[in-house]
Design an enzyme around this catalytic site. Sequence first.
Site, mmCIF file in Angstrom:
data_model
loop_
_atom_site.group_PDB
_atom_site.id
_atom_site.type_symbol
_atom_site.label_atom_id
_atom_site.label_comp_id
_atom_site.label_asym_id
_atom_site.label_seq_id
_atom_site.Cartn_x
_atom_site.Cartn_y
_atom_site.Cartn_z
ATOM 1 C CD GLN A 1 -13.073 -0.796 -1.430
ATOM 2 O OE1 GLN A 1 -12.464 -0.727 -0.350
ATOM 3 N NE2 GLN A 1 -14.312 -1.414 -1.208
ATOM 4 N NE ARG B 1 -3.885 2.041 2.635
ATOM 5 C CZ ARG B 1 -5.014 1.727 2.350
ATOM 6 N NH1 ARG B 1 -5.473 0.835 1.699
ATOM 7 N NH2 ARG B 1 -5.871 3.026 2.667
ATOM 8 N NE ARG C 1 -10.222 -4.139 0.296
ATOM 9 C CZ ARG C 1 -9.280 -3.251 0.707
ATOM 10 N NH1 ARG C 1 -10.114 -2.179 1.069
ATOM 11 N NH2 ARG C 1 -8.052 -3.352 0.678
ATOM 12 C CG HIS D 1 -8.237 0.819 -3.455
ATOM 13 N ND1 HIS D 1 -7.422 -0.393 -2.930
ATOM 14 C CD2 HIS D 1 -8.711 1.197 -2.322
ATOM 15 C CE1 HIS D 1 -7.721 -0.491 -1.787
ATOM 16 N NE2 HIS D 1 -8.437 0.569 -1.223
ATOM 17 C CB CYS E 1 -13.988 2.532 -0.824
ATOM 18 S SG CYS E 1 -13.065 4.295 -0.858
ATOM 19 C CG ASP F 1 -12.835 7.641 -1.764
ATOM 20 O OD1 ASP F 1 -13.060 7.540 -0.632
ATOM 21 O OD2 ASP F 1 -11.838 7.260 -2.265
#
Length: 306
Positions: A134, A104, A287, A131, A259, A219
């Site tokens: 996700q 990450r 996830r 991402h 998310c 988001d």
Amino acid sequence: MSARHFLSLMDCTPQELLGLIRRGIELKNLRNRGVLFEPLKNRVLGMIFEKASTRTRLSFEAGMIQLGGQAIFLSPRDTQLGRGEPISDCAIVMSRMLDAVMIRTFAHSTLSEFAAHSRVPVINGLSDDLHPCQLLADMQTFFEQRGSIQGKTVAWIGDGNNMCNSYIEAAQQFDFQLRVACPEGYEPNAKFLAQAGDRVTIVRDPREAVAGAHLVSTDVWTSMGQEEETAKRLALFKPYQVNRALLDLAATDVLFLHCLPAHRGEEISEDLLDDPRSVAWDQAENRLHAQKALLEFLVEPAYHHA
């Protein structure tokens, strides 16, 4: 044989992605029934975090443990990555000790460079560009609730960030239309838009984007590393808040996804996560299941070596 990596949704075929989603649903079912399933016994995942995380760390760590393996958490203080050791050297050494690496990070090039020198699978746990993990969870959530997303309309409201870029890739791989509503100057990366062609439409009015949409997603307006822009962004993005009235313009069976973490009162209204159309909690849980399917897919099972 060179390892398979998952740095972007484009690293899999559409068939493989659908397979991962179906498998995620199966693994979820196994866990809900309390069935022990440990194909990754004695396998170790290294997790390198340059950015903070709640869901990414929990889901990968719990996922590896549930699959019979283990995960090692490495913060920036725990690796030489932050101290000037070349990424390539790091990758060579770490991949000799581990069975997979999840990273990450900020720059997407960190992932590409690490993967180029790694003998084990490298997974993108989030970069400034993308991402993809996700999106696996998002697509699993839609699939569970509504079946195939093929031919459906998806609306992305807000910042053209890494999540938005991954939605653009998903539009290509899962075959849906994407409408992105964002303020001028906050469009998603032109490179991703060019690849997607006419699958993606950019609009300024969020109402236009959500009209008849089957899935609406958003988001936070200020991503990690942009904190100094917060005040400016708050003013600019104000008309892009997703609330119940906006969702009312979408299809009657619309699903809302976020998310997380969510900033209530900013990109979503205070009450939106309590709306029956919101499935953000299922999405967060997925996830775990989607990434377990991914780990199972990428990491060679222990019994191959027996």
